[in-house]
Design a protein around this motif. Structure first.
Motif, PDB file in Angstrom:
ATOM      1  N   ASP A   1     -71.438  19.915  11.763  1.00 29.37           N
ATOM      2  CA  ASP A   1     -71.750  21.301  12.083  1.00 29.37           C
ATOM      3  C   ASP A   1     -70.430  22.021  12.352  1.00 29.37           C
ATOM      4  OD1 ASP A   1     -74.398  20.758  11.842  1.00 29.37           O
ATOM      5  OD2 ASP A   1     -74.891  20.959  13.971  1.00 29.37           O
ATOM      6  N   LEU A   2     -70.113  22.997  11.528  1.00 33.29           N
ATOM      7  CA  LEU A   2     -68.852  23.729  11.633  1.00 33.29           C
ATOM      8  C   LEU A   2     -69.128  25.125  12.185  1.00 33.29           C
ATOM      9  CD1 LEU A   2     -67.418  22.756   8.135  1.00 33.29           C
ATOM     10  CD2 LEU A   2     -67.174  21.533  10.297  1.00 33.29           C
ATOM     11  N   THR A   3     -68.503  25.453  13.313  1.00 30.07           N
ATOM     12  CA  THR A   3     -68.705  26.746  13.961  1.00 30.07           C
ATOM     13  C   THR A   3     -67.584  27.700  13.558  1.00 30.07           C
ATOM     14  OG1 THR A   3     -69.769  25.697  15.853  1.00 30.07           O
ATOM     15  CG2 THR A   3     -68.959  27.947  16.163  1.00 30.07           C
ATOM     16  N   TYR A   4     -67.986  28.886  13.095  1.00 32.77           N
ATOM     17  CA  TYR A   4     -67.035  29.892  12.628  1.00 32.77           C
ATOM     18  C   TYR A   4     -66.970  31.089  13.563  1.00 32.77           C
ATOM     19  CZ  TYR A   4     -66.244  27.797   8.038  1.00 32.77           C
ATOM     20  OH  TYR A   4     -65.861  26.963   7.022  1.00 32.77           O
ATOM     21  N   GLU A   5     -65.750  31.594  13.761  1.00 27.52           N
ATOM     22  CA  GLU A   5     -65.525  32.876  14.411  1.00 27.52           C
ATOM     23  C   GLU A   5     -64.544  33.672  13.568  1.00 27.52           C
ATOM     24  OE1 GLU A   5     -64.267  32.549  18.456  1.00 27.52           O
ATOM     25  OE2 GLU A   5     -66.102  31.524  19.116  1.00 27.52           O
TER      26      GLU A   5
ATOM     27  N   ALA B   1     -64.851  25.114  16.042  1.00 26.07           N
ATOM     28  CA  ALA B   1     -65.461  23.936  16.665  1.00 26.07           C
ATOM     29  C   ALA B   1     -66.141  23.092  15.594  1.00 26.07           C
ATOM     30  CB  ALA B   1     -66.474  24.337  17.730  1.00 26.07           C
ATOM     31  N   ILE B   2     -66.205  21.792  15.850  1.00 22.56           N
ATOM     32  CA  ILE B   2     -66.907  20.858  14.969  1.00 22.56           C
ATOM     33  C   ILE B   2     -67.868  20.053  15.818  1.00 22.56           C
ATOM     34  CG2 ILE B   2     -66.692  18.934  13.351  1.00 22.56           C
ATOM     35  CD1 ILE B   2     -63.924  19.931  12.631  1.00 22.56           C
ATOM     36  N   ASN B   3     -69.124  20.056  15.402  1.00 22.09           N
ATOM     37  CA  ASN B   3     -70.188  19.368  16.158  1.00 22.09           C
ATOM     38  C   ASN B   3     -70.194  19.799  17.627  1.00 22.09           C
ATOM     39  OD1 ASN B   3     -70.933  17.997  13.826  1.00 22.09           O
ATOM     40  ND2 ASN B   3     -69.632  16.241  14.287  1.00 22.09           N
TER      41      ASN B   3
ATOM     42  N   THR C   1     -56.111  20.575  14.768  1.00 20.15           N
ATOM     43  CA  THR C   1     -57.019  19.448  14.995  1.00 20.15           C
ATOM     44  C   THR C   1     -58.279  19.565  14.147  1.00 20.15           C
ATOM     45  OG1 THR C   1     -57.889  20.572  16.971  1.00 20.15           O
ATOM     46  CG2 THR C   1     -56.174  18.923  17.311  1.00 20.15           C
ATOM     47  N   VAL C   2     -58.703  20.797  13.845  1.00 25.45           N
ATOM     48  CA  VAL C   2     -59.815  20.993  12.905  1.00 25.45           C
ATOM     49  C   VAL C   2     -59.486  20.348  11.570  1.00 25.45           C
ATOM     50  CG1 VAL C   2     -60.950  22.718  11.442  1.00 25.45           C
ATOM     51  CG2 VAL C   2     -60.863  23.063  13.901  1.00 25.45           C
ATOM     52  N   LEU C   3     -58.308  20.659  11.044  1.00 17.31           N
ATOM     53  CA  LEU C   3     -57.940  20.151   9.723  1.00 17.31           C
ATOM     54  C   LEU C   3     -57.699  18.642   9.760  1.00 17.31           C
ATOM     55  CD1 LEU C   3     -57.587  20.880   6.837  1.00 17.31           C
ATOM     56  CD2 LEU C   3     -55.272  21.712   7.336  1.00 17.31           C
ATOM     57  N   GLU C   4     -57.098  18.156  10.824  1.00 17.07           N
ATOM     58  CA  GLU C   4     -56.898  16.709  10.960  1.00 17.07           C
ATOM     59  C   GLU C   4     -58.238  15.971  10.947  1.00 17.07           C
ATOM     60  OE1 GLU C   4     -54.772  16.398  14.601  1.00 17.07           O
ATOM     61  OE2 GLU C   4     -52.805  16.740  13.694  1.00 17.07           O
ATOM     62  N   TYR C   5     -59.204  16.497  11.706  1.00 20.48           N
ATOM     63  CA  TYR C   5     -60.511  15.843  11.782  1.00 20.48           C
ATOM     64  C   TYR C   5     -61.223  15.883  10.427  1.00 20.48           C
ATOM     65  CZ  TYR C   5     -65.183  14.626  13.417  1.00 20.48           C
ATOM     66  OH  TYR C   5     -66.403  14.012  13.583  1.00 20.48           O
ATOM     67  N   LEU C   6     -61.197  17.022   9.767  1.00 15.77           N
ATOM     68  CA  LEU C   6     -61.869  17.140   8.473  1.00 15.77           C
ATOM     69  C   LEU C   6     -61.204  16.263   7.418  1.00 15.77           C
ATOM     70  CD1 LEU C   6     -62.670  20.962   8.304  1.00 15.77           C
ATOM     71  CD2 LEU C   6     -64.214  19.077   8.894  1.00 15.77           C
ATOM     72  N   ASN C   7     -59.880  16.123   7.488  1.00 15.47           N
ATOM     73  CA  ASN C   7     -59.188  15.220   6.567  1.00 15.47           C
ATOM     74  C   ASN C   7     -59.666  13.782   6.758  1.00 15.47           C
ATOM     75  OD1 ASN C   7     -57.534  17.006   5.156  1.00 15.47           O
ATOM     76  ND2 ASN C   7     -55.903  16.894   6.674  1.00 15.47           N
ATOM     77  N   LYS C   8     -59.781  13.374   8.003  1.00 14.78           N
ATOM     78  CA  LYS C   8     -60.192  12.008   8.305  1.00 14.78           C
ATOM     79  C   LYS C   8     -61.612  11.732   7.815  1.00 14.78           C
ATOM     80  CE  LYS C   8     -60.819   8.800  12.210  1.00 14.78           C
ATOM     81  NZ  LYS C   8     -62.250   8.518  11.944  1.00 14.78           N
TER      82      LYS C   8
ATOM     83  N   SER D   1     -61.183  20.995   1.082  1.00 13.38           N
ATOM     84  CA  SER D   1     -62.366  21.067   0.222  1.00 13.38           C
ATOM     85  C   SER D   1     -63.621  21.364   1.045  1.00 13.38           C
ATOM     86  CB  SER D   1     -62.544  19.754  -0.542  1.00 13.38           C
ATOM     87  OG  SER D   1     -61.431  19.493  -1.365  1.00 13.38           O
ATOM     88  N   ILE D   2     -63.711  20.744   2.219  1.00 16.12           N
ATOM     89  CA  ILE D   2     -64.852  21.010   3.108  1.00 16.12           C
ATOM     90  C   ILE D   2     -64.795  22.446   3.620  1.00 16.12           C
ATOM     91  CG2 ILE D   2     -65.955  20.355   5.285  1.00 16.12           C
ATOM     92  CD1 ILE D   2     -64.758  17.512   4.818  1.00 16.12           C
ATOM     93  N   MET D   3     -63.611  22.883   4.014  1.00 13.96           N
ATOM     94  CA  MET D   3     -63.448  24.241   4.537  1.00 13.96           C
ATOM     95  C   MET D   3     -63.865  25.293   3.511  1.00 13.96           C
ATOM     96  SD  MET D   3     -59.831  23.777   6.558  1.00 13.96           S
ATOM     97  CE  MET D   3     -59.465  25.532   6.498  1.00 13.96           C
ATOM     98  N   LEU D   4     -63.462  25.096   2.263  1.00 12.88           N
ATOM     99  CA  LEU D   4     -63.794  26.069   1.226  1.00 12.88           C
ATOM    100  C   LEU D   4     -65.301  26.171   1.026  1.00 12.88           C
ATOM    101  CD1 LEU D   4     -62.892  27.984  -1.069  1.00 12.88           C
ATOM    102  CD2 LEU D   4     -62.880  25.983  -2.573  1.00 12.88           C
ATOM    103  N   LYS D   5     -65.953  25.029   0.902  1.00 11.79           N
ATOM    104  CA  LYS D   5     -67.402  25.016   0.660  1.00 11.79           C
ATOM    105  C   LYS D   5     -68.156  25.634   1.833  1.00 11.79           C
ATOM    106  CE  LYS D   5     -70.770  23.101  -1.982  1.00 11.79           C
ATOM    107  NZ  LYS D   5     -70.859  23.103  -3.449  1.00 11.79           N
ATOM    108  N   ALA D   6     -67.760  25.272   3.046  1.00 10.33           N
ATOM    109  CA  ALA D   6     -68.462  25.766   4.229  1.00 10.33           C
ATOM    110  C   ALA D   6     -68.207  27.249   4.453  1.00 10.33           C
ATOM    111  CB  ALA D   6     -68.032  24.959   5.450  1.00 10.33           C
TER     112      ALA D   6
END
Length: 403
Positions: free
Chosen positions: A222-226, A232-234, A242-249, A281-286
């Motif tokens: 769950d990705l929270t946008y402002e 925020a993630i979940n 840290t957002v990008l680090e987590y999504l990369n992992k 890739s996740i960021m773009l789609k979301a």
């Protein structure tokens, strides 16, 4: 060419830039300042300090720029859903303006009259570094050794090291690829990739498992946008880096983000490259998903029309140009109501949007429903709408100009 007293070198600590540091001192009889940036490349940058000291460098800058990189460069770019030539997420391109910015800032701080970089005369990076530098300090002198010297092979560089007492690692089994990494991506060029028919070896990839080896169970996020940015993630608040680090992992673990393309370089040639950009890739789609319910139709379509131009500006090195800054203001204004949550499912290389919600949504269930809408939408209004839009087609047909 005016005499150079001090030069700031973008320094990695590797073979090329170590040779450049000594070559600058000898060729220009100048003092060298080194600058090494941590952009999340996944390797320790502190060893660059030891290597610079061994070269006799007195002023050494080593800086952690990960948060600034994602906050001020990656996130603004993703607000535009930026993709170059329909595929490339610009991982290398977007890092160069930040490096140029710090090179110029350090030059100002240290009183240097020149900057230098290790980009070759065949690639895009020389353009990106130098366009940025000239935009920020018009009178700066730029020294690009690869356009001046004759040390155009690894063997010649190593011989230079031997002749000048430069200690460099001679790694056995060195990667055959030219690689560049930061928090947004890792790229691979050269070696067998120079033949666009040859498939990349599976052990080349460093951040992602192959889709075949990815888990059999899907991962949900769950990705929270402002205002167009993930905050925020979940449900856990995170900084941009840290957002990008987590999504990369998480993306890498699920085989997300591999790309194999032939792109058109700004200098004119075609180049084959492979990229791993799991988080991007996740960021773009979301981001496109949250915009789908929060952006007006014509605003969304206008953004899509302008995006290729915006992407080309970044790819070609015009981040600091007035036209990019003008576009950015428009893009950022469009993001004022891009707030909410997007749920994505990651499964064996796929990114699947499965939910989106927002207090700023423009999606009206009462209007969109296939069930009884209690008069929210008069279907009879569509007849006049269709006839008006068909008027020019009917006139053309009456005149015998039908296709």
């Amino acid at each position: 060419m005016k005499a150079i007293k001090k030069v700031v070198l973008a320094y990695s600590g590797g073979l090329d830039t170590s040779v450049i540091a000594k070559w600058l001192e000898d060729t220009y009889e100048c003092e060298v300042v080194t600058f090494t940036a941590d952009l999340g490349q996944g390797e320790e940058v502190e060893p660059a300090r030891v290597k610079a000291q061994a070269l006799g460098i007195k002023e050494i800058y080593i800086e952690d720029l990960r948060e600034e990189f994602v906050r001020d460069f990656v996130f603004p770019m993703f607000r535009a859903n930026t993709v170059y030539e329909s595929e490339y997420l610009l991982g290398t391109s977007i890092a160069r303006p930040l490096i140029s910015k710090r090179l110029i800032e350090i030059a100002n701080e240290t009183g240097a009259d020149a900057i230098s970089h290790g980009a070759t005369g065949k690639g895009n990076d020389q353009v990106r570094f130098e366009l940025g530098a000239y935009a920020l300090k018009p009178g700066v002198q730029v020294i690009a050794p690869w356009r001046e010297w004759d040390l155009n092979s690894r063997e010649k560089l190593l011989n230079y090291c031997d002749q000048h007492g430069i200690e460099v690692e001679r790694k056995k089994g060195k990667s055959p690829y030219s690689m560049d990494a930061n928090l947004l991506h890792i790229s691979y060029e050269g070696g067998i990739l120079e033949n666009p028919w040859t498939e990349a070896e599976d052990d080349m990839w460093r951040w992602t498992v192959s889709p075949e080896q990815a888990p059999d169970k899907a991962t949900y996020l769950d990705l929270t946008y402002e205002k167009g940015d993930i905050v925020a993630i979940n449900g856990e608040t995170m900084t941009p880096a840290t957002v990008l680090e987590y999504l990369n992992k998480v993306g890498g673990e699920n085989g997300v983000g591999r790309l194999d393309i032939v792109e058109n370089r700004y200098v004119g040639m075609k180049s084959r490259g492979c990229y791993e950009t799991p988080g991007g890739s996740i960021m773009l789609k979301a981001h496109r998903a949250i915009e789908s319910i929060t952006l007006d139709r014509e605003v969304a379509h206008l953004k899509d029309e302008l995006m290729p131009r915006y992407a080309k500006l970044i790819y070609n090195g015009y981040w600091w140009s007035p036209e990019r800054e003008m576009l950015q203001k428009m893009i950022d204004e469009s993001q004022q109501h891009v707030n909410g949550i997007v749920r994505v499912k990651l499964y064996k290389g796929n990114i699947i949007v499965v939910g989106r919600q927002s207090d700023d949504t423009l999606f009206d269930e009462a209007v969109a429903t296939f069930e009884e809408d209690a008069g929210a939408y008069n279907q009879g209004d569509a007849e006049g709408f269709i006839k008006l839009n068909a008027l020019r087609l009917r006139i053309a047909a009456d005149k015998g100009r039908n296709l």
